[in-house]
Design an enzyme around this catalytic site. Sequence first.
Site, PDB file in Angstrom:
ATOM      1  N   CYS A  81       0.775  -1.247   0.000  1.00 57.76           N
ATOM      2  CA  CYS A  81       0.000   0.000   0.000  1.00 57.76           C
ATOM      3  C   CYS A  81       0.800   1.287   0.000  1.00 57.76           C
ATOM      4  CB  CYS A  81      -0.932   0.028   1.209  1.00 57.76           C
ATOM      5  SG  CYS A  81      -2.108  -1.324   1.291  1.00 57.76           S
ATOM      6  N   HIS A 142      -2.890   6.672   3.870  1.00 58.37           N
ATOM      7  CA  HIS A 142      -1.764   5.773   4.157  1.00 58.37           C
ATOM      8  C   HIS A 142      -0.399   6.325   3.735  1.00 58.37           C
ATOM      9  CE1 HIS A 142      -1.020   1.214   5.029  1.00 58.37           C
ATOM     10  NE2 HIS A 142      -0.423   2.037   5.888  1.00 58.37           N
TER      11      HIS A 142
END
Length: 473
Positions: A81, A142
């Site tokens: 991610c 993120h």
Amino acid sequence: MSQAYLIRGTAALFAVLLFFAGNSAVTHAADKPNFIVIYCDNLGYGDIGCFGSTQHRTPNIDRMAAEGLKLTSFYVSSGVCTPSRASLMTGCYPRRVNLHESAKGGIVLRPVGQRGLHPDEITIAEVLKQQGYATACIGKWHLGDQPQFLPTRQGFDRYFGIPYSDDMTQRPGQPWPPLPLMEGEKVIEAPVDRNTLTKRYTEAAVEFIEQNRDRPFFLYLPHAMPGSTREPFASEAFSGKSANGAYGDSVEEIDWSTGEILETLKELGLDERTMVIWTSDNGAPRRNPPQGSNQPLGGWGYTTQEGGMRVPCLVRQPGTVPAGAVSDELCTTMDLLPTFAKLSGSFAPENRIIDGKDITPILVGDDDAKSPHEAFYYYQRGQLQAVRSGKWKLHLALPKPRGKKQPRTFALYDVVADLGETTDLADKHPGIVKKLQRFAEAARKDLGDEGHPGKNQRAAGHEPHPTPRELTR
């Protein structure tokens, strides 16, 4: 001629110039395309109908393929991610901006972490904001949860979403805060009801489009789903409705979400003015029993095999992007920043290295359009593991490969004909092996490899005393 007359005349001329300049700016702004990037989480290459899925019903996403361009060699820069998202935002390899791992060597950033996207980096949002675009990030960020790393400090007018992965919740041994839902820099709900995320993100996205229908806008919609948990989440309308359990439910709700956005563009007359990019942050990870699919690619998410870093990608803008088109030219998420800059009438940052390239010729269907990438690099955290050039991919010989227990030797694959990476052709093409080795050496000097820094790396953001994002009343 009197001085007063000269002053009045100069003022009148200045007013006329301002009028034409202002009207020119308005006209120019109206001609700028809108951009929407829909970014799924951990969704595999073979998880949607137009890329071969027979389990998931994705009629809206499949309609995007019928009405636009299907990119079959589209890559993210990492199989996980944080580094993948850093590349999308900056147009750079993760090692370039030092977000290939966390400050403590973790594979992704975690809650209350010290590291984040450096405030001095220039994001897609910042490039477009300089061109008069309204900007919003709605979804999973993120790239750091400390205030200076949040989307609101990285060029986004609005942020609504969770700051990290859906599985980063309170548990024994992890004193993390309850998973926060944020509006701007404020936590508005904790823990968030994860079943409602896709629905609420979609409603917020539609609202943003409606509010900015009369000006150019950039909407970044990074879904939290299918997500990082072994039991993905979906709202009541989709829960238990697919043929593939909770994973399929979440995919089919993302398809609904895509349909809502496309329908909003149509209703507002924005179809032909809006480029929509639909893709994923990395391939589906290996789970037992299997959930996502990367077929016909080999390997899984979190790896440097094709199934980890080659992702489905669709591009739609009626009248600009040809309908029903397919391209197998190598493109990457890093290319979006320079491409959007070009299409908006701007430029990619020129005071730093940007690894992405302008792929406008490929997107608009130029007959002779070719990939602008001479080489593409596959990193596992900080380790260079493979190189692709043209149709050839070389897995490098590594005494201690990340994610593996045993050393490995060179392996060469034709990843155009052999999507599963099943037939090693290194012995038959020693010249190709040497050519790709030279590319690897160049990458090591430029970007670095394992514990050896590259000469052109930049610093990540650092907060020595991180604090949790918590609900305050």
